[in-house]
Motif scaffolding. Structure first.
Motif, mmCIF file in Angstrom:
data_model
loop_
_atom_site.group_PDB
_atom_site.id
_atom_site.type_symbol
_atom_site.label_atom_id
_atom_site.label_comp_id
_atom_site.label_asym_id
_atom_site.label_seq_id
_atom_site.Cartn_x
_atom_site.Cartn_y
_atom_site.Cartn_z
ATOM 1 N N ALA A 71 0.343 -14.772 1.709
ATOM 2 C CA ALA A 71 -0.939 -13.271 2.774
ATOM 3 C C ALA A 71 -1.647 -12.499 1.896
ATOM 4 C CB ALA A 71 1.142 -12.528 2.559
ATOM 5 N N VAL A 72 -2.280 -12.104 3.001
ATOM 6 C CA VAL A 72 -3.466 -11.220 2.769
ATOM 7 C C VAL A 72 -2.654 -8.965 2.965
ATOM 8 C CG1 VAL A 72 -5.652 -10.661 2.821
ATOM 9 C CG2 VAL A 72 -4.915 -12.781 1.660
ATOM 10 N N VAL A 73 -2.879 -8.134 2.712
ATOM 11 C CA VAL A 73 -2.861 -7.445 2.837
ATOM 12 C C VAL A 73 -4.227 -6.203 2.908
ATOM 13 C CG1 VAL A 73 -1.449 -5.138 2.925
ATOM 14 C CG2 VAL A 73 -0.094 -7.063 2.237
ATOM 15 N N VAL A 74 -4.513 -5.859 3.976
ATOM 16 C CA VAL A 74 -5.318 -4.831 3.249
ATOM 17 C C VAL A 74 -5.045 -3.435 4.151
ATOM 18 C CG1 VAL A 74 -8.119 -4.980 4.436
ATOM 19 C CG2 VAL A 74 -7.119 -6.904 4.257
ATOM 20 N N ASP A 75 -5.668 -2.705 3.597
ATOM 21 C CA ASP A 75 -5.746 -1.013 3.300
ATOM 22 C C ASP A 75 -6.374 -0.805 5.462
ATOM 23 O OD1 ASP A 75 -8.460 -1.397 1.909
ATOM 24 O OD2 ASP A 75 -8.114 0.473 2.928
ATOM 25 N N ILE A 76 -5.886 0.699 5.421
ATOM 26 C CA ILE A 76 -6.042 0.392 7.247
ATOM 27 C C ILE A 76 -8.060 0.665 6.892
ATOM 28 C CG2 ILE A 76 -6.024 3.505 6.785
ATOM 29 C CD1 ILE A 76 -5.351 0.400 9.774
ATOM 30 N N GLU A 77 -8.053 1.242 5.684
ATOM 31 C CA GLU A 77 -9.736 1.856 6.327
ATOM 32 C C GLU A 77 -10.795 0.281 5.799
ATOM 33 O OE1 GLU A 77 -11.419 4.302 6.619
ATOM 34 O OE2 GLU A 77 -9.242 4.930 7.371
ATOM 35 N N ALA A 78 -9.741 -0.447 4.964
ATOM 36 C CA ALA A 78 -11.023 -1.495 5.355
ATOM 37 C C ALA A 78 -10.986 -2.520 5.837
ATOM 38 C CB ALA A 78 -10.438 -2.688 3.480
ATOM 39 N N VAL A 203 -3.094 -7.948 -2.642
ATOM 40 C CA VAL A 203 -2.935 -6.441 -1.633
ATOM 41 C C VAL A 203 -4.211 -5.930 -2.807
ATOM 42 C CG1 VAL A 203 -2.223 -4.033 -1.785
ATOM 43 C CG2 VAL A 203 -0.633 -5.837 -2.320
ATOM 44 N N TYR A 204 -5.516 -5.484 -1.275
ATOM 45 C CA TYR A 204 -6.248 -5.198 -1.224
ATOM 46 C C TYR A 204 -5.929 -3.584 -0.628
ATOM 47 C CZ TYR A 204 -8.179 -9.629 -2.049
ATOM 48 O OH TYR A 204 -9.322 -11.100 -2.483
ATOM 49 N N GLY A 205 -6.706 -2.754 -1.638
ATOM 50 C CA GLY A 205 -6.131 -1.580 -1.160
ATOM 51 C C GLY A 205 -6.548 -0.724 -2.364
ATOM 52 N N PRO A 206 -6.334 0.288 -2.184
ATOM 53 C CA PRO A 206 -6.737 1.410 -3.648
ATOM 54 C C PRO A 206 -5.325 2.091 -4.305
ATOM 55 C CG PRO A 206 -5.995 3.055 -1.172
ATOM 56 C CD PRO A 206 -6.667 1.258 -1.102
ATOM 57 N N VAL A 207 -3.978 1.388 -3.908
ATOM 58 C CA VAL A 207 -3.091 1.481 -4.932
ATOM 59 C C VAL A 207 -2.205 0.548 -5.297
ATOM 60 C CG1 VAL A 207 -2.506 4.328 -3.826
ATOM 61 C CG2 VAL A 207 -1.922 2.105 -2.863
ATOM 62 N N ARG A 208 -1.547 0.459 -5.373
ATOM 63 C CA ARG A 208 -0.306 -0.672 -5.847
ATOM 64 C C ARG A 208 1.049 -0.587 -5.227
ATOM 65 N NH1 ARG A 208 -2.046 -3.204 -10.710
ATOM 66 N NH2 ARG A 208 -4.053 -2.483 -11.805
ATOM 67 N N SER A 209 0.649 -1.118 -3.726
ATOM 68 C CA SER A 209 1.583 -1.239 -3.276
ATOM 69 C C SER A 209 1.194 -2.088 -2.167
ATOM 70 C CB SER A 209 1.566 0.260 -2.191
ATOM 71 O OG SER A 209 2.467 0.158 -1.417
ATOM 72 N N HIS A 210 3.000 -2.699 -1.559
ATOM 73 C CA HIS A 210 2.417 -4.361 0.191
ATOM 74 C C HIS A 210 2.140 -2.944 1.285
ATOM 75 C CE1 HIS A 210 5.818 -2.190 1.663
ATOM 76 N NE2 HIS A 210 6.707 -2.271 0.595
ATOM 77 N N LEU A 211 1.804 -1.710 0.852
ATOM 78 C CA LEU A 211 0.989 -0.918 2.153
ATOM 79 C C LEU A 211 1.853 -1.425 3.415
ATOM 80 C CD1 LEU A 211 -2.853 -2.015 1.077
ATOM 81 C CD2 LEU A 211 -1.414 0.086 0.428
ATOM 82 N N GLY A 212 2.725 -1.286 3.582
ATOM 83 C CA GLY A 212 4.186 -1.644 4.368
ATOM 84 C C GLY A 212 3.710 -2.836 5.651
ATOM 85 N N PHE A 213 3.820 -3.962 4.241
ATOM 86 C CA PHE A 213 3.563 -4.996 4.585
ATOM 87 C C PHE A 213 5.653 -5.180 4.645
ATOM 88 C CE2 PHE A 213 4.923 -9.660 3.694
ATOM 89 C CZ PHE A 213 3.539 -10.070 4.746
#
Length: 266
Positions: A71-78, A203-213
């Protein structure tokens, strides 16, 4: 304050020296951490470049069969930069990953799935193909958002609740209060929901979080923070997958050992 008093003057002088010393220590620590971050970033960039060129032999072969679902998690801006997501999926196709879940919280990538499927070679939609019908040279994609599966989870929870209520014994008022992964999967199948639990989450994003997955999909998932999607590197991706496939998986073995131990003590 009366500075004519030698003791008060000395106390004030010592206090000023202490404050100055603490300020120096703080600045020194800040410089050390900043330098470490810079040096670490340079080392990772050089290592990633070397991996991409095939200069580090241990990353030349990956037992990709150990990675059933990624699974790939991408933050909303990216997620707005669909071209970077397409490039990432092409890299995963090159590595040989067969099943990929792509997540952003607002479902922006799901809206662009037709373009992504067209631009990523040999890509198919997992919902249409099915987990057991993926051809060896294809990559099956699943597009996920925070709004998906919520209704199915509620229905599955109700099924589990009804099962618990039916198992209650009137004489003691106690029922089966332990639910396993198989119970949850069975409840989801009853409501017609096919669940794909990733082995590895990038996780591709600015913070170490699953970003809502969806947390209920992260039962035994390895989570790796990859930094910004804007600065993604092929070598870093290859390294993360190689590290996961090289680790011995003990899932299920611990329970077997405990069971055998209990049986031997009877």
């Amino acid at each position: 304050m009366d500075f004519n008093d030698p003791m008060l003057a000395l106390s004030s002088w010592i206090g000023q020296i202490g404050d100055f010393g603490l300020d120096l220590v703080w600045r020194f620590i800040h410089i050390v951490v900043t330098l470490w971050h810079i040096v670490s970033g340079i080392f990772e960039s050089v290592e990633s470049y070397a991996i991409s060129l095939g200069l580090i032999q241990k990353y030349s072969s990956i037992d990709i069969e150990k990675l059933k679902c990624l699974a790939v998690v991408v933050d909303i801006e990216a997620a707005r930069d669909v071209s970077k997501v397409i490039e990432l999926l092409r890299w995963l196709t090159t590595i040989g990953v067969k099943q990929v879940g792509v997540f952003d919280s607002q479902g922006l990538l799901k809206k662009s799935k037709d373009m992504i499927l067209e631009m990523v070679p040999r890509s198919v939609l997992l919902q249409e193909t099915g987990e057991n019908n993926i051809s060896p040279d294809s990559i099956a994609l699943e597009f996920i958002s925070s709004f998906d599966n919520k209704e199915a989870v509620v229905k599955a929870a109700n099924i589990l609740l009804q099962k618990y209520l039916k198992s209650i014994h009137p004489e003691n008022g106690e029922g089966e209060n332990v639910f396993t992964e198989s119970h949850l999967n069975e409840a989801l199948r009853v409501v017609g929901e096919c669940v794909h639990v990733p082995d590895l989450l990038l996780v591709y994003g600015p913070v170490r979080s699953h970003l809502g997955f969806p947390a209920w999909r992260l039962r035994y998932t390895e989570i790796v923070h990859m930094g910004s999607l804007k600065y993604m590197r092929y070598g870093s991706l290859l390294k993360a997958i190689h590290k996961f496939t090289g680790v011995r998986q003990n899932y299920g073995k611990g329970l077997m050992v405990i069971t055998e131990s209990r049986a031997s003590n009877r």
